[in-house]
Each structure stands twice: as C-alpha cells, then as structure tokens.
Design a protein around this motif. Structure first.
Motif, PDB file in Angstrom:
ATOM      1  N   SER A  36      81.961  36.031  27.242  1.00 41.92           N
ATOM      2  CA  SER A  36      80.575  36.521  26.776  1.00 41.92           C
ATOM      3  C   SER A  36      79.434  36.720  27.786  1.00 41.92           C
ATOM      4  N   LYS A  37      78.593  37.246  27.294  1.00 39.45           N
ATOM      5  CA  LYS A  37      77.446  37.560  28.517  1.00 39.45           C
ATOM      6  C   LYS A  37      76.683  36.363  28.673  1.00 39.45           C
ATOM      7  N   GLU A  38      76.775  35.502  27.611  1.00 41.91           N
ATOM      8  CA  GLU A  38      76.011  34.092  27.799  1.00 41.91           C
ATOM      9  C   GLU A  38      76.969  32.947  27.013  1.00 41.91           C
ATOM     10  N   MET A  39      76.768  31.747  27.536  1.00 37.39           N
ATOM     11  CA  MET A  39      77.766  30.970  26.911  1.00 37.39           C
ATOM     12  C   MET A  39      77.256  30.433  25.233  1.00 37.39           C
ATOM     13  N   VAL A  40      75.992  30.424  25.463  1.00 40.70           N
ATOM     14  CA  VAL A  40      75.365  29.689  24.117  1.00 40.70           C
ATOM     15  C   VAL A  40      74.151  30.791  23.760  1.00 40.70           C
ATOM     16  N   SER A  41      73.864  31.256  22.627  1.00 45.02           N
ATOM     17  CA  SER A  41      73.014  32.064  22.161  1.00 45.02           C
ATOM     18  C   SER A  41      72.578  31.256  20.848  1.00 45.02           C
ATOM     19  N   LEU A  42      71.150  31.857  20.526  1.00 45.38           N
ATOM     20  CA  LEU A  42      70.354  31.112  19.421  1.00 45.38           C
ATOM     21  C   LEU A  42      70.654  31.862  18.196  1.00 45.38           C
ATOM     22  N   VAL A  43      70.792  31.462  16.932  1.00 45.55           N
ATOM     23  CA  VAL A  43      70.877  32.069  15.699  1.00 45.55           C
ATOM     24  C   VAL A  43      69.676  31.719  14.846  1.00 45.55           C
ATOM     25  N   PRO A  44      68.853  32.540  14.102  1.00 49.22           N
ATOM     26  CA  PRO A  44      68.123  32.275  13.313  1.00 49.22           C
ATOM     27  C   PRO A  44      68.489  31.281  11.939  1.00 49.22           C
ATOM     28  N   THR A  45      67.700  30.306  11.672  1.00 50.19           N
ATOM     29  CA  THR A  45      68.061  29.828  10.275  1.00 50.19           C
ATOM     30  C   THR A  45      67.710  30.726   9.085  1.00 50.19           C
ATOM     31  N   PRO A  46      68.533  30.301   8.105  1.00 52.47           N
ATOM     32  CA  PRO A  46      68.274  31.223   6.945  1.00 52.47           C
ATOM     33  C   PRO A  46      67.052  31.249   6.170  1.00 52.47           C
ATOM     34  N   GLY A  47      66.684  32.466   5.637  1.00 52.67           N
ATOM     35  CA  GLY A  47      65.571  32.490   4.712  1.00 52.67           C
ATOM     36  C   GLY A  47      65.791  32.181   3.545  1.00 52.67           C
ATOM     37  N   ALA A  48      65.011  32.361   2.458  1.00 58.98           N
ATOM     38  CA  ALA A  48      65.181  31.922   0.976  1.00 58.98           C
ATOM     39  C   ALA A  48      64.478  32.914   0.129  1.00 58.98           C
ATOM     40  N   MET A 347      65.446  27.978  -4.948  1.00 62.60           N
ATOM     41  CA  MET A 347      65.404  29.223  -3.987  1.00 62.60           C
ATOM     42  C   MET A 347      67.032  29.311  -3.617  1.00 62.60           C
ATOM     43  N   HIS A 348      67.413  30.571  -3.389  1.00 62.87           N
ATOM     44  CA  HIS A 348      68.699  31.021  -2.729  1.00 62.87           C
ATOM     45  C   HIS A 348      68.556  30.864  -1.183  1.00 62.87           C
ATOM     46  N   VAL A 349      69.305  29.924  -0.556  1.00 65.65           N
ATOM     47  CA  VAL A 349      69.253  30.012   0.952  1.00 65.65           C
ATOM     48  C   VAL A 349      70.132  30.823   1.524  1.00 65.65           C
ATOM     49  N   ASP A 350      69.750  31.968   2.298  1.00 62.81           N
ATOM     50  CA  ASP A 350      70.888  32.589   2.756  1.00 62.81           C
ATOM     51  C   ASP A 350      70.254  33.414   4.124  1.00 62.81           C
ATOM     52  N   HIS A 351      71.232  34.044   5.163  1.00 57.13           N
ATOM     53  CA  HIS A 351      70.742  34.613   6.064  1.00 57.13           C
ATOM     54  C   HIS A 351      70.126  36.220   5.946  1.00 57.13           C
ATOM     55  N   ALA A 352      70.545  36.474   4.576  1.00 55.29           N
ATOM     56  CA  ALA A 352      69.976  37.627   4.149  1.00 55.29           C
ATOM     57  C   ALA A 352      68.630  38.024   4.060  1.00 55.29           C
ATOM     58  N   LYS A 354      64.727  37.132   5.278  1.00 61.08           N
ATOM     59  CA  LYS A 354      63.922  36.765   6.582  1.00 61.08           C
ATOM     60  C   LYS A 354      62.761  35.741   6.611  1.00 61.08           C
ATOM     61  N   ASP A 355      62.452  35.742   5.421  1.00 55.81           N
ATOM     62  CA  ASP A 355      61.430  34.728   5.375  1.00 55.81           C
ATOM     63  C   ASP A 355      61.659  33.720   3.894  1.00 55.81           C
ATOM     64  N   GLU A 356      60.586  32.678   3.650  1.00 60.28           N
ATOM     65  CA  GLU A 356      60.879  32.115   2.474  1.00 60.28           C
ATOM     66  C   GLU A 356      59.922  32.374   1.839  1.00 60.28           C
ATOM     67  N   ASP A 357      60.599  33.005   0.625  1.00 56.80           N
ATOM     68  CA  ASP A 357      59.800  33.353  -0.741  1.00 56.80           C
ATOM     69  C   ASP A 357      58.450  34.041  -0.174  1.00 56.80           C
ATOM     70  N   GLY A 358      58.455  34.995   0.781  1.00 58.29           N
ATOM     71  CA  GLY A 358      57.520  35.544   1.122  1.00 58.29           C
ATOM     72  C   GLY A 358      56.538  34.873   2.197  1.00 58.29           C
ATOM     73  N   GLN A 359      56.874  33.795   2.608  1.00 56.62           N
ATOM     74  CA  GLN A 359      56.192  32.785   3.565  1.00 56.62           C
ATOM     75  C   GLN A 359      56.785  33.089   5.029  1.00 56.62           C
ATOM     76  N   MET A 360      56.111  33.282   6.024  1.00 52.30           N
ATOM     77  CA  MET A 360      56.903  33.674   7.104  1.00 52.30           C
ATOM     78  C   MET A 360      57.476  32.267   7.875  1.00 52.30           C
ATOM     79  N   ILE A 361      58.721  32.611   8.736  1.00 49.56           N
ATOM     80  CA  ILE A 361      59.149  31.589   9.311  1.00 49.56           C
ATOM     81  C   ILE A 361      59.108  31.501  10.896  1.00 49.56           C
ATOM     82  N   ARG A 362      58.301  30.423  11.265  1.00 46.47           N
ATOM     83  CA  ARG A 362      58.063  30.330  12.762  1.00 46.47           C
ATOM     84  C   ARG A 362      58.997  29.835  13.463  1.00 46.47           C
ATOM     85  N   ARG A 363      59.738  30.435  14.365  1.00 41.21           N
ATOM     86  CA  ARG A 363      60.709  29.991  15.302  1.00 41.21           C
ATOM     87  C   ARG A 363      60.211  29.855  16.714  1.00 41.21           C
TER      88      ARG A 363
END
Length: 466
Positions: A36-48, A347-352, A354-363
C-alpha cells in the motif's frame, strides 16, 4: 525534497512532551498491506443517529431477546432497533450500577440492593422474594444452568438453583480463597468464572460436584485485581480489565488463557495516575468494521480510551471536548446502540453517520516529533492526504485545520485552514506552505465537517539549514 513523514498512528504521549506527543482523537489507526501507499492510515470513528429518548438518565443496558434493555432512573425499558419504547416495570433503586445476565428464558438484574427476574414466557418483571437471595448483590453472571451473584463487601459468590433464578439456598455459596481481599467483580469466559478482588484474581470452573459444583483452578491466581467492576469486559476469547494491585499501579490487562498480559502504555498509565477516581470506570467491547474495540470510560476524569485488539493500538474518543457520549453500549443484531450518559438518548452508532445526532465530531491528530539530530530544519510545505473528493451537497467545501509547533509541542502557531476538495474532485490536495524553521516540528491536524475523513498519510518538503 518532498518525502513521506511518519504522521499517522495511535495515541502515545510520553512522560514529557519532548519524548512523544502523539494523539489520535476520534480517529483510529488501520494497518494496510505491505504494497500500500502507506503502512498505516487513520479511519474516522463512527457517528450516531438517535432512535429514541427516555425521560430520565441512562444507568446501563443489556441485549436480550433481540431488544435493547435499559434502566433509566428506576424504570426498566425495552427499546426496539426501530425506536419503539416499552416500560417493563420498576426497581427499587434510582441510581447506581446495574448488572444483567440471562439464560434465554429468564433475565436476572441486580442493582446492589435487590434482584429482579424477568420471565419471557409471561412477560413479567418481579423482585426476587426468596429470603436466601444474597444481600448487597453487585454483579450477576450465568454459567452451566446457574445464575451466579456476587455479594458486595465480602469474598462470597452465590449460586441459584439449577435453571431457576428465583430459588436460592443459604448454603449455596463459596468464598474466593487465594487472597483476603473482597470480591469486586466477575466475568464468565469460556465456561470459566473469573473472580476479581481488590488486588487479586482467581479462576474457577464447574467440577460437577453435587454439593457445590464450582472449584478453583489450581495455579489460576495472580496478584492483579481491579477497583472498577465496570471495567471488566470480554471478547469471544479474552477478558480485559483495568487492574489494581498492592503496588497501586493502574494498568489495562488482557487474558486469553489464565495469565494476564499488560496492554496499556506507559503514557496511558501515567494519565490514569492523574485521575482522582478510577473506581467508576465503565467498559464494553464492540466489533466494528473488522476491528474489535475495548472502550473504557472514566466518568469523573471525563475521558474515554479505546484499545483496538486488531491493531493493538490505542486512540481516544471524545464528544464536546469531554468523554465520549456513548458511555454504555448494547449490541443487538451486530449493530451498536449507544446510551447517552448525559440524557435519555439511545442512538444507533455507525460509520454511515458523520455527526452525533446533529452535533459535530472534532477529530484531531497530533503527529510524532520531526527533527534531524537537533539541527535546524526548514519546512517549505506539508501535504496531508485524505480520501479524495469527500465533499458533498451539504458540505461542498470541507476544511482542514493545521497548527504547527516549533518547540516540540509546547506552544503552537495560529490555525491555518485549507479545503479538502469538493465532491468528485479526485485531484484535490491539502497543502500548507512556508511553515518555518525549527529544531523540532510537531504538526496538529483537526477537522469537524461531516464527511468521510479517511487520512491516508502526510508528506513534507523539508531541508536541513546549515
């Protein structure tokens, strides 16, 4: 010359910022193939996404009969995955820890004061009336036909009658005998009963003895217990917990056999040492898109740590700069449903999402130190590569924020912003120019827009300054 830099990874902060200052908040590391291009990538945690709201604060939950079972204040509820809420009755306590176990036909709940039995066939919840039911019942498990209840403030655990959680005998108990400390928690794993004391742990098995079937496994004793019963969780083949010993050092251990292995880092254990209360730690395990996560929250410290059993790396989860909202988790049908500690939200937690019940997720990702034998280095540009074309109709111009430290992470520059590119813009690049000269660079990247923030890697044009 532009070259890849070692930017992606886990949270690892050393005793001093000059040693290591890495942080991954609401991002987790994922290993890639050698090609792969990089050995380690970062994946965003799921929203809800919210499915229901109860009128009182959540105290804990359990998965049973295809439903989310939970207690808010003193009321027991079931919640379907579609959000239908049904009251099943009440218990006598209004706060405090809860524990659940079931044998398929019945479910037993203890709250530290009383025990309650739900019977599926009659759809009834009743308080256990047997006068021999143990006092101060702080935890319950089920194994080989027996409900097992831990008696708080003692070394004793009790067994129900076979296949009958309503029937108890005043003689059907045993005492953990390897150490004089009180029992704090327990967990059944692979038909073995793990008994955790303040500073020691021992493992029992079902011997089949007709008088009292459980016996301690010879040699299955170690001097690492726990102060936090809620920290004990299990996967399909291992037990994890926040340990405590007579040495007083808090650490996280995992055991797939009868010998524990320490998995917390020195940096995380130093953080534990700074918490005023470790006894309120709460954990659960969830399987999430090929990863297995042990999620450990410290309510008083307002901190959530997550260990990835797949990559053996740690990351942090946070909501509104505090602990992650999903302090309790219930898995139904392979999906995670989080119970909000600060409200009655489920709340249903899933990668689908991109926020938490309308609250932004700061990464946020703070990288490793970048230096060259303590000589001065000039950084002409830094490129952070994300999944390309991640903008969408609602967020046509997602923004990436960068701060730079020229002194190893002690002080920071003002924030700079760059666009990550509109939807379908697969040639987009996030490049920051003229980042100064330093002996020790640390870069910090953060994002908040609700898009798919997969971080591929980072590249820098740097040269030594003579």
């Amino acid at each position: 010359m532009r070259r890849p830099i070692n930017f992606t990874g886990q949270t690892y902060q050393g005793r001093s910022r000059a040693i290591d200052s890495e942080r991954s908040i609401n991002w987790y590391a994922e290993g890639n193939s050698a090609n792969s291009k990089e050995m380690v990538s970062l994946v965003p945690t799921p929203g809800a996404k919210r499915i229901a709201t109860l009128p009182d604060l959540n105290r804990g939950g359990y998965s049973y009969n295809g439903l989310i079972w939970m207690i808010a204040s003193n009321t027991v509820y079931t919640v379907t995955t579609g959000g239908t809420v049904t009251s099943k009755g009440t218990i006598n306590s209004f706060n405090g820890n809860l524990s659940f176990a079931d044998n398929g036909k019945t479910m037993l709940i203890v709250d530290g004061i009383d025990g309650y039995l739900y019977t599926k066939a009659t759809d009834t919840l009743v308080q256990i009336a047997d006068p021999d039911f143990p006092s101060n019942p702080i935890q319950v498990e089920y194994m080989d036909g027996y409900f097992i209840v831990l008696e708080g403030g003692s070394g004793r655990f009790w067994l129900s009658a076979l296949d009958d959680g309503s029937s108890w005998n005043a003689l059907d108990f045993a005492t953990a005998e390897g150490s004089p400390d009180n029992l704090v928690g327990m967990k059944v794993n692979h038909r073995q009963l793990w008994l955790f004391g303040d500073s020691s742990t021992e493992i029992w098995y079902n011997s089949g003895d007709k008088d009292f079937p459980f016996r301690r496994i010879q040699g299955a004793f170690f001097e690492e217990g726990t102060l936090a019963a809620g920290s004990i969780s299990k996967t399909t083949n291992a037990v994890l917990w926040l340990s405590n010993s007579e040495r007083g050092q808090a650490a996280v251990y995992i055991a797939s056999g009868i010998r524990p292995v320490r998995i917390s880092t020195i940096g995380i254990e130093l953080a534990f040492d700074g918490y005023s209360d470790l006894t309120d730690a709460i954990s659960y395990v969830v399987y999430e898109e090929t990863h297995t996560f042990y999620i450990l929250t410290f309510p008083t410290a307002e901190k959530t740590w997550v260990y990835d059993l797949t990559t053996k790396m740690w990351h942090e989860r946070s909501s509104n700069n505090a602990r992650w909202w999903a302090q309790y988790g219930v898995v139904v049908g392979g999906a995670l449903y989080g119970l909000d500690y600060a409200s009655g939200r489920i709340m249903h937690v899933d990668h689908a999402y991109k926020d938490e019940d309308g609250q932004m997720i700061r990464r946020l990702r703070t990288g490793k130190h970048i230096e060259s034998n303590r000589g001065y280095v000039e950084c002409n540009s830094l490129e952070i590569e994300f999944e390309h074309g991640i903008g969408d109709v609602d967020t046509p111009n997602p923004q990436v924020m960068l701060r730079v430290s020229h002194d190893g992470g002690y002080t920071w520059s003002n924030e700079q912003k760059k666009s990550a590119g509109a939807a379908g813009d697969y040639q987009s690049r996030v490049v920051f120019n003229r980042l100064g000269t330093a002996r020790d660079f640390v870069f910090e990247v953060s994002v908040t827009d609700p898009v798919n923030w997969v971080m591929v890697g980072a590249y820098a044009d740097m040269k030594a300054v003579t």
